[in-house]
Design a protein around this motif. Structure first.
Motif, PDB file in Angstrom:
ATOM      1  N   LEU B  50     -16.737  14.850   4.058  1.00 21.58           N
ATOM      2  CA  LEU B  50     -17.768  14.245   3.943  1.00 21.58           C
ATOM      3  C   LEU B  50     -18.416  14.051   3.284  1.00 21.58           C
ATOM      4  O   LEU B  50     -19.783  12.282   3.419  1.00 21.58           O
ATOM      5  CB  LEU B  50     -18.814  15.015   4.760  1.00 21.58           C
ATOM      6  CG  LEU B  50     -19.159  14.090   6.374  1.00 21.58           C
ATOM      7  CD1 LEU B  50     -18.571  13.088   7.168  1.00 21.58           C
ATOM      8  CD2 LEU B  50     -19.931  14.937   7.299  1.00 21.58           C
ATOM      9  N   GLY B  51     -18.275  14.582   1.998  1.00 20.55           N
ATOM     10  CA  GLY B  51     -19.254  14.226   0.805  1.00 20.55           C
ATOM     11  C   GLY B  51     -18.315  13.308  -0.093  1.00 20.55           C
ATOM     12  O   GLY B  51     -19.154  12.979  -1.168  1.00 20.55           O
ATOM     13  N   SER B  52     -17.348  13.305  -0.132  1.00 21.02           N
ATOM     14  CA  SER B  52     -16.607  12.373  -0.714  1.00 21.02           C
ATOM     15  C   SER B  52     -17.103  10.843  -0.841  1.00 21.02           C
ATOM     16  O   SER B  52     -16.844  10.473   0.150  1.00 21.02           O
ATOM     17  CB  SER B  52     -14.866  12.694  -0.630  1.00 21.02           C
ATOM     18  OG  SER B  52     -14.648  11.264   1.035  1.00 21.02           O
ATOM     19  N   PRO B  53     -16.531  10.578  -2.374  1.00 19.56           N
ATOM     20  CA  PRO B  53     -17.728   8.787  -2.139  1.00 19.56           C
ATOM     21  C   PRO B  53     -17.051   8.265  -1.533  1.00 19.56           C
ATOM     22  O   PRO B  53     -16.905   7.036  -1.044  1.00 19.56           O
ATOM     23  CB  PRO B  53     -17.347   9.054  -3.830  1.00 19.56           C
ATOM     24  CG  PRO B  53     -16.490  10.091  -4.752  1.00 19.56           C
ATOM     25  CD  PRO B  53     -16.312  10.715  -3.273  1.00 19.56           C
ATOM     26  N   GLU B  54     -15.768   7.887  -1.023  1.00 19.18           N
ATOM     27  CA  GLU B  54     -14.813   7.277  -0.529  1.00 19.18           C
ATOM     28  C   GLU B  54     -16.006   7.159   1.174  1.00 19.18           C
ATOM     29  O   GLU B  54     -16.164   6.571   1.507  1.00 19.18           O
ATOM     30  CB  GLU B  54     -13.075   7.778  -0.546  1.00 19.18           C
ATOM     31  CG  GLU B  54     -12.396   6.858   0.467  1.00 19.18           C
ATOM     32  CD  GLU B  54     -10.597   7.716   0.432  1.00 19.18           C
ATOM     33  OE1 GLU B  54     -10.751   9.093   0.058  1.00 19.18           O
ATOM     34  OE2 GLU B  54     -10.051   7.173   0.884  1.00 19.18           O
ATOM     35  N   THR B 228     -15.798  -0.651   6.819  1.00 21.17           N
ATOM     36  CA  THR B 228     -16.710  -0.323   7.316  1.00 21.17           C
ATOM     37  C   THR B 228     -15.865   1.060   7.675  1.00 21.17           C
ATOM     38  O   THR B 228     -14.797   0.977   7.493  1.00 21.17           O
ATOM     39  CB  THR B 228     -16.694  -0.697   8.597  1.00 21.17           C
ATOM     40  OG1 THR B 228     -15.675  -1.521   9.205  1.00 21.17           O
ATOM     41  CG2 THR B 228     -18.151  -1.909   8.295  1.00 21.17           C
ATOM     42  N   MET B 229     -16.162   2.176   8.510  1.00 15.25           N
ATOM     43  CA  MET B 229     -15.922   3.609   8.467  1.00 15.25           C
ATOM     44  C   MET B 229     -14.510   2.804   9.270  1.00 15.25           C
ATOM     45  O   MET B 229     -13.358   3.882   9.314  1.00 15.25           O
ATOM     46  CB  MET B 229     -16.469   4.020   9.391  1.00 15.25           C
ATOM     47  CG  MET B 229     -17.520   4.783   8.675  1.00 15.25           C
ATOM     48  SD  MET B 229     -17.880   6.849   9.776  1.00 15.25           S
ATOM     49  CE  MET B 229     -18.937   6.128  10.447  1.00 15.25           C
ATOM     50  N   PRO B 230     -14.362   2.241  10.478  1.00 20.07           N
ATOM     51  CA  PRO B 230     -13.766   1.967  10.891  1.00 20.07           C
ATOM     52  C   PRO B 230     -12.074   1.704  10.512  1.00 20.07           C
ATOM     53  O   PRO B 230     -10.943   2.188  10.482  1.00 20.07           O
ATOM     54  CB  PRO B 230     -13.483   0.673  12.034  1.00 20.07           C
ATOM     55  CG  PRO B 230     -14.653   1.021  12.529  1.00 20.07           C
ATOM     56  CD  PRO B 230     -15.588   1.741  10.974  1.00 20.07           C
ATOM     57  N   LEU B 235      -7.003   3.191   6.632  1.00 21.42           N
ATOM     58  CA  LEU B 235      -7.083   3.019   5.980  1.00 21.42           C
ATOM     59  C   LEU B 235      -5.932   4.332   5.286  1.00 21.42           C
ATOM     60  O   LEU B 235      -5.312   5.041   4.350  1.00 21.42           O
ATOM     61  CB  LEU B 235      -6.983   2.632   4.692  1.00 21.42           C
ATOM     62  CG  LEU B 235      -6.889   0.551   4.040  1.00 21.42           C
ATOM     63  CD1 LEU B 235      -7.473  -0.350   5.481  1.00 21.42           C
ATOM     64  CD2 LEU B 235      -6.330   0.273   2.971  1.00 21.42           C
ATOM     65  N   ALA B 236      -7.799   5.141   5.022  1.00 22.24           N
ATOM     66  CA  ALA B 236      -6.829   6.650   4.630  1.00 22.24           C
ATOM     67  C   ALA B 236      -5.856   7.811   5.677  1.00 22.24           C
ATOM     68  O   ALA B 236      -5.800   8.226   5.362  1.00 22.24           O
ATOM     69  CB  ALA B 236      -8.572   7.010   5.298  1.00 22.24           C
ATOM     70  N   LEU B 237      -5.246   7.410   6.325  1.00 25.27           N
ATOM     71  CA  LEU B 237      -4.558   7.812   7.522  1.00 25.27           C
ATOM     72  C   LEU B 237      -3.094   7.703   6.801  1.00 25.27           C
ATOM     73  O   LEU B 237      -2.312   9.154   7.092  1.00 25.27           O
ATOM     74  CB  LEU B 237      -5.060   7.122   8.588  1.00 25.27           C
ATOM     75  CG  LEU B 237      -4.250   7.430   9.924  1.00 25.27           C
ATOM     76  CD1 LEU B 237      -4.849   8.924   9.856  1.00 25.27           C
ATOM     77  CD2 LEU B 237      -4.287   7.098  11.011  1.00 25.27           C
ATOM     78  N   GLU B 238      -3.115   7.003   5.557  1.00 30.19           N
ATOM     79  CA  GLU B 238      -1.466   7.024   4.571  1.00 30.19           C
ATOM     80  C   GLU B 238      -1.579   7.598   3.683  1.00 30.19           C
ATOM     81  O   GLU B 238      -1.182   8.885   2.722  1.00 30.19           O
ATOM     82  CB  GLU B 238      -1.415   5.576   4.211  1.00 30.19           C
ATOM     83  CG  GLU B 238      -0.852   4.873   5.830  1.00 30.19           C
ATOM     84  CD  GLU B 238      -0.231   4.135   5.260  1.00 30.19           C
ATOM     85  OE1 GLU B 238      -0.157   3.536   4.600  1.00 30.19           O
ATOM     86  OE2 GLU B 238       0.976   3.094   6.258  1.00 30.19           O
ATOM     87  N   SER B 239      -3.916   7.394   3.442  1.00 31.88           N
ATOM     88  CA  SER B 239      -3.869   8.083   2.102  1.00 31.88           C
ATOM     89  C   SER B 239      -4.002   9.588   1.638  1.00 31.88           C
ATOM     90  O   SER B 239      -3.648  10.432   0.556  1.00 31.88           O
ATOM     91  CB  SER B 239      -4.702   7.543   0.869  1.00 31.88           C
ATOM     92  OG  SER B 239      -5.692   6.548   1.181  1.00 31.88           O
ATOM     93  N   ASN B 240      -4.669   9.728   2.293  1.00 33.08           N
ATOM     94  CA  ASN B 240      -5.950  10.820   2.839  1.00 33.08           C
ATOM     95  C   ASN B 240      -6.307  10.788   4.030  1.00 33.08           C
ATOM     96  O   ASN B 240      -7.438  10.313   4.811  1.00 33.08           O
ATOM     97  CB  ASN B 240      -6.718  10.622   2.011  1.00 33.08           C
ATOM     98  CG  ASN B 240      -7.388  11.656   1.916  1.00 33.08           C
ATOM     99  OD1 ASN B 240      -7.350  12.847   2.117  1.00 33.08           O
ATOM    100  ND2 ASN B 240      -9.167  11.171   1.348  1.00 33.08           N
ATOM    101  N   PRO B 241      -5.077  11.449   4.782  1.00 35.77           N
ATOM    102  CA  PRO B 241      -5.163  11.277   6.090  1.00 35.77           C
ATOM    103  C   PRO B 241      -6.467  12.423   7.206  1.00 35.77           C
ATOM    104  O   PRO B 241      -6.938  12.374   7.723  1.00 35.77           O
ATOM    105  CB  PRO B 241      -3.939  12.391   6.647  1.00 35.77           C
ATOM    106  CG  PRO B 241      -3.027  12.464   6.176  1.00 35.77           C
ATOM    107  CD  PRO B 241      -4.163  12.292   4.125  1.00 35.77           C
ATOM    108  N   GLU B 242      -7.228  13.419   5.908  1.00 36.93           N
ATOM    109  CA  GLU B 242      -7.877  14.720   6.403  1.00 36.93           C
ATOM    110  C   GLU B 242      -9.293  13.448   6.238  1.00 36.93           C
ATOM    111  O   GLU B 242      -9.820  13.797   7.234  1.00 36.93           O
ATOM    112  CB  GLU B 242      -7.790  15.363   5.128  1.00 36.93           C
ATOM    113  CG  GLU B 242      -6.976  16.832   5.533  1.00 36.93           C
ATOM    114  CD  GLU B 242      -7.582  17.932   4.731  1.00 36.93           C
ATOM    115  OE1 GLU B 242      -8.714  17.914   4.185  1.00 36.93           O
ATOM    116  OE2 GLU B 242      -6.824  18.880   4.491  1.00 36.93           O
ATOM    117  N   ALA B 243      -9.846  13.248   5.140  1.00 41.91           N
ATOM    118  CA  ALA B 243     -10.422  12.323   5.249  1.00 41.91           C
ATOM    119  C   ALA B 243     -10.525  11.048   6.375  1.00 41.91           C
ATOM    120  O   ALA B 243     -11.704  11.396   7.369  1.00 41.91           O
ATOM    121  CB  ALA B 243     -10.704  11.278   4.149  1.00 41.91           C
ATOM    122  N   ALA B 244      -9.380  11.179   7.599  1.00 36.75           N
ATOM    123  CA  ALA B 244      -9.322   9.932   8.251  1.00 36.75           C
ATOM    124  C   ALA B 244      -9.754  10.717   9.115  1.00 36.75           C
ATOM    125  O   ALA B 244     -10.762  10.722  10.220  1.00 36.75           O
ATOM    126  CB  ALA B 244      -7.913   9.083   8.905  1.00 36.75           C
TER     127      ALA B 244
END
Lengths: 350, 270
Positions: B50-54, B228-230, B235-244
């Motif tokens: 949640l704190g990551s810049p992304e 925006t968030m959605p 996008l994050a689902l592929e690169s960073n699933p946890e962020a997604a």
């Protein structure tokens, strides 16, 4: 200050067509059954219902005249409208409600709130200023609504069945107070009601509406004695007396007295329906508690009934069958005995 | 007691078995995906994510865009709702249908339509760019516009319903007391429809927050500008699933909060 109006307007179920003139200080009651167009008439005068044709002038100022293209919007008419269901703004406090009209006229908030407080005192609610309208009783709410309108000092006061939503006990007290406020009001007053007693008790003149038309207009006594139609006779054709009751005896303001059953002491109205007035050739020795002698001044035949106007102490109107008139040999100018049972007299606190 | 009394409990209708099975499957269909989201959430690293810049960038942009869209919807939508509720003019029903169309229109079609109107070669876009120097597509303003386009109808129909159901005689009373139409609107009408205004704004905001199709079509996918968030979730689902997952969880929490906040409106009747 006078109101002169000829109102022609389209209401959903019928066409409103009324001509009226009301003088300053005069209290005119508009009477009629539900759906007669009473409220529409007030709305038209208030500018909330556009006229199709006609003309409304107040003090010589034209408020509306479709032919001349004049139509003053409601907010620029010097009027006050009191609604049957109060319509206090629910989101504002009682004091803010009373101050609303003054604020709308550009008065500073502090000044308007002070003035509103004084009006709340005048209607007997000095402590309720901070409350919300939802917490008030019906009688209190209508007092606030009255203060809200009177505070704007209107030249024309329109009251749309102000007592119809109140319960019986509240109504008596509110009517007494309303009459006081109306007496000190200097402009033109128009009261709409469907309660004949209320109209006759309060008004100097009655206007009777049905289906958007004026059936009759006149003083309460005039209308009672000469109802121009069966409908009017049934509606307002009652004998109304004003007097002071003490121990079941009502001393009448216009002379004479009546004995009524269970009358509360104090100023009262006594209502006697003409149907319950009995006539005798000689003094009856039966049960009627009220017996006096009178003279027939007028006999009005209306189909199966005859209305007999009688002068006496008090004067009264009786309604009898044509057969009874024949049996009595009654004619104009004849003396006759009048009997009214104490139980047939309805007494209302004034 | 002499008289036969009715059973105090209302008899429960017994359900046919196929109904029970299908209804259970239907309920499971809603519950299982939520369960999947909750069970797969990396709770230990969630705060870190949640704190990551992304995530923060997307969150900040989403709040800015959705709140701006709600503000615009209030400014433009309330007058529109008032006109639909109070005025009669030729073409009103057609106009009304057009303004609520985005509620049923596939958002991506809305995005295409916005491009054709405000894009570089669009109906107004060229003129906006050359005379005013305003470029809407692929900018934050464009993202806000896309969200407003999709979300404003929710505000319009909610406020219109509120205006229609209010007792207009309060406005009559105010006018006979000398209030101008403007004063009546501010001091009587809008305060009286406040519950509808709040509900409409919240619905509109929730819709704007979740907007995807129109935004990505009209505004593109630029981190910090239009992502925006959605969009970030997708996008994050592929690169960073946890962020997604964490972003999804945030959006889910917001939706739940809206549902609970408006429960009197939607669930109170049951």
């Amino acid at each position: 200050m006078t109101l002169e109006a000829r109102v022609l307007a389209d209401v959903s179920a019928f066409e409103l067509d009324v001509e009226l003139a009301v003088g300053a200080g005069e209290l005119v009651a508009v009477l009629g059954p539900n759906g007669a167009g009473k409220t529409s008439l007030l709305r038209a005068l208030a500018g909330l219902l556009p006229l199709r044709s006609g003309r409304v002038t107040l003090d010589g100022v034209v408020l509306e005249d479709p032919a001349a293209g004049i139509r003053l919007p409601s907010e620029r008419r010097p009027i006050g409208l009191v609604f049957q269901d109060y319509l206090l703004f629910p989101h504002l406090s009682v004091r803010e409600n009373v101050a609303f009209g003054l604020r709308a006229r550009g008065m500073a908030r502090v000044v308007a709130m002070g003035e509103a407080g004084r009006w709340l005192e005048r209607v007997g609610m000095p402590a309720e200023g901070d409350r919300k309208p939802a917490s008030l009783s019906g009688g209190q709410a209508q007092r606030v609504a009255l203060a809200r309108v009177l505070a704007t000092n209107p030249a024309l006061l329109l009251l749309d069945e102000p007592m119809a939503a109140l319960d019986a006990s509240t109504r008596v007290a509110f009517r007494r107070d309303l009459r006081q406020h109306l007496e000190s009001f200097r402009g033109v007053r128009l009261l709409v009601t469907h309660d004949p007693l209320e109209a006759m008790a309060m008004a100097d003149r009655l206007i009777i509406l049905e289906h958007g038309r004026m059936l009759q207009s006149g003083t309460p006594a005039d209308v009672t004695q000469h109802p121009r139609s069966r409908y009017v006779a049934d509606l307002v054709g009652v004998n109304l007396f004003r007097g002071r009751a003490s121990h079941d005896v009502i001393t009448l303001a216009d002379g004479g007295s009546l004995t009524a059953a269970g009358a509360a002491d104090g100023d009262v109205f006594a209502v006697v329906h003409p149907r319950t007035v009995a006539l005798y050739r000689t003094r009856p020795d039966g049960t009627p508690r009220n017996v006096w002698e009178g003279r027939a001044i007028d006999l009005d035949s209306e189909g199966d009934r005859v209305r007999v106007r009688l002068a006496g102490s008090p004067s009264i109107v009786a309604e009898v069958t044509p057969a009874a008139v024949r049996d009595l040999g009654l004619d104009r100018g004849d003396r006759v005995w009048i009997g009214v049972k104490a139980t047939e007299i309805n007494v209302y606190p004034a | 007691m002499a008289l036969p009394t009715r059973s105090r409990r209302t008899p429960r209708p017994s359900a046919p078995l196929p109904i029970v099975i299908l209804a259970s499957a239907g309920a499971a269909f809603f519950i299982i995906p939520l369960l999947g989201l909750l069970l797969r959430t990396p709770w230990t690293s969630a705060w870190q994510q949640l704190g990551s810049p992304e995530v923060l960038t997307a969150l900040r942009l989403s709040l800015l865009a959705s709140l701006s869209a709600t503000a615009i919807a209030l400014i433009l939508g309330v007058p529109l709702a008032w006109s639909f509720a109070r005025l009669t003019f030729p073409g009103r029903s057609v106009l009304r249908a057009l303004t609520v169309l985005p509620m049923v229109l596939p958002p991506v079609v809305g995005g295409v339509a916005l491009l054709l109107a405000f894009g570089r070669r669009g109906l107004l876009g060229g003129w906006l760019a050359t005379t005013l120097g305003v470029h809407l597509p692929f900018t934050t303003a464009g993202a806000i516009m896309a969200e407003t386009f999709v979300a404003m109808p929710f505000l319009v129909i909610t406020v219109e319903a509120g205006l229609r159901s209010m007792d207009t005689r309060f406005e009559d009373a105010a006018r006979t007391l000398g209030a101008s139409r403007w004063t009546v609107l501010w001091r009587v009408t809008l305060p009286l429809v406040r519950p509808s205004l709040i509900a409409g704004a919240v619905l509109c905001w929730a819709r704007a927050l979740g907007e995807f199709g129109a935004t990505i079509t009209f505004a593109g996918n630029f981190p910090g500008r239009t992502q925006t968030m959605p969009l970030a979730v997708y996008l994050a689902l592929e690169s960073n699933p946890e962020a997604a997952i964490v972003l999804s969880l945030v959006l889910l929490a917001v939706s739940l909060a809206v549902l609970i906040g408006l429960r009197d409106r939607w669930l109170g009747a049951s």
